[in-house]
Design a protein around this motif. Structure first.
Motif, PDB file in Angstrom:
ATOM      1  N   ARG A  27       1.045   4.144  -3.137  1.00  0.00           N
ATOM      2  CA  ARG A  27       1.074   5.617  -2.968  1.00  0.00           C
ATOM      3  C   ARG A  27       2.156   6.238  -3.569  1.00  0.00           C
ATOM      4  O   ARG A  27       1.871   7.504  -4.214  1.00  0.00           O
ATOM      5  CB  ARG A  27       0.709   6.071  -1.647  1.00  0.00           C
ATOM      6  N   GLU A  30       7.082   6.001   3.129  1.00  0.00           N
ATOM      7  CA  GLU A  30       5.512   5.836   2.974  1.00  0.00           C
ATOM      8  C   GLU A  30       5.054   4.871   3.565  1.00  0.00           C
ATOM      9  O   GLU A  30       3.973   4.982   4.150  1.00  0.00           O
ATOM     10  CB  GLU A  30       5.339   5.944   1.372  1.00  0.00           C
ATOM     11  N   GLU A  36       0.885  -1.162   0.025  1.00  0.00           N
ATOM     12  CA  GLU A  36       0.026  -0.144  -0.027  1.00  0.00           C
ATOM     13  C   GLU A  36       0.907   1.310   0.006  1.00  0.00           C
ATOM     14  O   GLU A  36       0.518   2.238  -0.668  1.00  0.00           O
ATOM     15  CB  GLU A  36      -0.770   0.017   1.211  1.00  0.00           C
ATOM     16  N   SER A  66       1.947   8.652  -7.199  1.00  0.00           N
ATOM     17  CA  SER A  66       2.290  10.011  -6.996  1.00  0.00           C
ATOM     18  C   SER A  66       3.330  10.402  -7.893  1.00  0.00           C
ATOM     19  O   SER A  66       3.316  11.357  -8.690  1.00  0.00           O
ATOM     20  CB  SER A  66       2.758  10.173  -5.605  1.00  0.00           C
ATOM     21  N   LYS A  89      -6.321   5.544 -12.056  1.00  0.00           N
ATOM     22  CA  LYS A  89      -5.289   4.632 -11.598  1.00  0.00           C
ATOM     23  C   LYS A  89      -4.498   3.577 -12.373  1.00  0.00           C
ATOM     24  O   LYS A  89      -3.466   3.339 -12.564  1.00  0.00           O
ATOM     25  CB  LYS A  89      -5.664   4.016 -10.166  1.00  0.00           C
TER      26      LYS A  89
END
Length: 227
Positions: A39, A57, A35, A43, A120
């Motif tokens: 991210r 992160e 996860e 990004s 996404k």
């Protein structure tokens, strides 16, 4: 008699004698890392992402992250495979809920187009295409997805043939045809930036409705009633 040092013999899990999972065997920790990586990749993209970024992160140490994944290519593939598995499970649930062939095809088509044109998913596909020359194996792992999706719809079509709703000689061909009919050009338009946002629901409805009508005209079994 005392147990020897090492891990306990427990099917499907590896635990130390302290009762804790052995290194690299904690599914919650693995999920936490994936996860965090997701991210970062979403990004800044694949090339700009670093294992340091992902470590921060995900909230884990660099030593921990390398216990679970060899490198960021391995992490990216794990992220993609997780998302694919979730989507395929959702699609199977949709199809299982609809015995009526036209309703099942329509619901499948809407789910398929909505997923494939999501920002996404498009971002992930552009990322993979951008590193294709340097990492061909990563591309191969990524693009095996449509074959899995084809298998899911093929299973549904086979069931509909069995119960007499469809007449299909080549299930693999028919499955591919319905996927092509359903995409309606949306995927290519999104991938290459011609369509900047996902198609609106009413446009998806129009295209999928047409796809179902064409497909049923080719493969549907007309029901007759005796007078």
């Amino acid at each position: 008699m005392a147990e020897p040092a090492g891990t306990l013999d427990c099917p499907g899990e590896a635990y130390s004698l302290s009762g804790r999972r052995a290194a690299g065997e904690d599914p919650a920790k693995r999920e936490q890392i994936i996860e965090g990586a997701k991210r970062v990749f979403m990004s800044v993209g694949f090339d700009a992402a670093s294992m340091n970024d992902i470590t921060r992160e995900a909230g884990v140490s660099k030593g921990t992250i390398y216990v679970y994944f060899q490198n960021k290519e391995d992490l990216f593939s794990a992220m993609i495979e997780k998302e694919r598995a979730l989507f395929l499970a959702a699609v199977r649930t949709v199809l299982a809920a609809h015995e009526d062939v036209e309703t099942g095809l329509y619901k499948f088509g809407v789910s398929f187009v909505t997923h494939m044109t999501d920002e996404k998913v498009i971002t992930a596909m552009r990322t993979v295409l951008g590193v294709r020359d340097r990492m061909p194996d990563l591309c191969k792992r990524f693009f095996k997805g449509p074959e899995n999706l084809r298998t899911v719809i093929q299973e549904f079509l086979a069931h509909q043939v069995d119960i007499g709703s469809l007449k299909i000689d080549d299930l693999d061909l028919a499955a591919g045809q319905f996927l092509d009919l359903s995409s309606g050009g949306f995927f290519k338009l999104r991938l290459f930036g011609t369509m900047e946002t996902p198609p609106p629901p009413e446009e998806i409805d129009r295209v999928i409705g047409g796809a179902v009508r064409v497909f049923m005209a080719a493969y549907g079994v007309r029901q007759t009633t005796d007078d």
